[in-house]
Enzyme design. Structure first.
Site, PDB file in Angstrom:
ATOM      1  N   ASP A  62      60.122 -48.045  32.205  1.00 37.40           N
ATOM      2  CA  ASP A  62      59.716 -47.722  30.620  1.00 37.40           C
ATOM      3  C   ASP A  62      59.817 -49.633  29.815  1.00 37.40           C
ATOM      4  O   ASP A  62      61.253 -50.116  30.151  1.00 37.40           O
ATOM      5  CB  ASP A  62      60.471 -46.703  29.676  1.00 37.40           C
ATOM      6  N   GLU A 154      67.089 -42.050  19.000  1.00 34.77           N
ATOM      7  CA  GLU A 154      68.310 -42.351  18.790  1.00 34.77           C
ATOM      8  C   GLU A 154      69.335 -42.096  18.579  1.00 34.77           C
ATOM      9  O   GLU A 154      70.901 -42.667  18.594  1.00 34.77           O
ATOM     10  CB  GLU A 154      68.369 -42.630  20.452  1.00 34.77           C
TER      11      GLU A 154
END
Length: 258
Positions: A62, A154
């Protein structure tokens, strides 16, 4: 005790010890055979710069603007043994108005090099979920063969867990309605347990958990596992996050948008 009795007793002790010695030797040999020839869960790949969990057949990365300019042809061509980059998640948007300044380029070049691609939104817990979903939808056009949209959540940033969950839910619902596919949630194993568990168990999970060998330590099922953030890939002059897909190539193809 007579000399004869002592001799018999010593012989009996030796007879008792031999099976124990043989058993211990067999155990040591079995351990050595497994270590040398048994199935290895982790293998060090110098070219990738990290240990890779080789029990998974699909490996991917990613990226975002932090990786700067990427030579996607080199990314596509890199293969060590049977390990290659089989998919890539690309940062698209953040918060209610920000876009990643490398997204459009990375999105197009991943497609041009036939690397299955997915787009993710970095969630700002302090802002409205609907507005953030609108930012993602306005900037990401998904097509056949793409991975489902991803919400990267997150951080709490001082927001209550209840407010975070409500805003996350708003984003997920709006994006699912628009693209007609259930989004994937990306988060850390500990953050999921503290802030999201029991509320989003019906959404596919992409979990980040480092310093573990064969799988992330999380009780629920997961789809992708980000296992390292310091990998190397040809064509990228920066550290790269590495991931595996929890399934074979047939299951991966089923995940792609139709």
């Amino acid at each position: 005790m007579s000399t004869e009795n002592r001799s018999i007793d010593n012989k009996n002790r030796i007879l008792i010890r031999w099976p124990i010695i043989i058993l211990l030797a067999l155990m040591i040999l079995a351990w050595m055979a497994f270590y040398l020839f048994g199935e290895k869960r982790i293998v060090r790949y110098t070219s990738f710069g990290i240990d890779l969990p080789v029990n998974y057949s699909m490996h991917g990365i990613d990226i975002s603007h932090y990786q700067s300019d990427i030579d996607w042809e080199e990314v596509k061509q890199m293969q060590i043994d049977n390990i290659k980059i089989g998919f890539c998640f690309i940062k698209a948007t953040e918060g209610i108005e920000r876009t990643d300044d490398r997204f459009e380029t990375n999105w197009g070049k991943a497609k041009a090099n036939n690397i299955p691609r997915g787009a993710y939104h970095f969630f700002d817990s302090e802002n409205d979920g609907v507005e953030q979903a609108r930012n993602f939808i306005e900037n990401v056009q998904l097509a056949k063969g793409d991975l489902p949209p991803v919400l990267d959540v997150e951080q709490l940033n001082g927001v209550s867990i209840a407010d975070l969950q409500r805003r996350v839910s708003d984003w997920l619902k709006m994006v699912e309605i628009h693209y007609k596919v259930k989004p994937i949630i990306y988060t850390g194993a500990d953050f999921y347990k503290r802030c999201l568990a029991d509320k989003f168990s019906d959404y596919p999970l992409w979990v980040a958990h480092y310093l573990v060998k064969d799988k992330p330590r999380i009780e629920r099922s997961w789809l992708f596992w980000q296992h390292n953030d310091a990998g190397h890939v040809n064509g990228i002059d920066a550290y790269v996050d590495f991931n595996v897909f929890n399934g074979d190539s047939a299951a991966f193809k089923q995940l792609l948008l139709k």
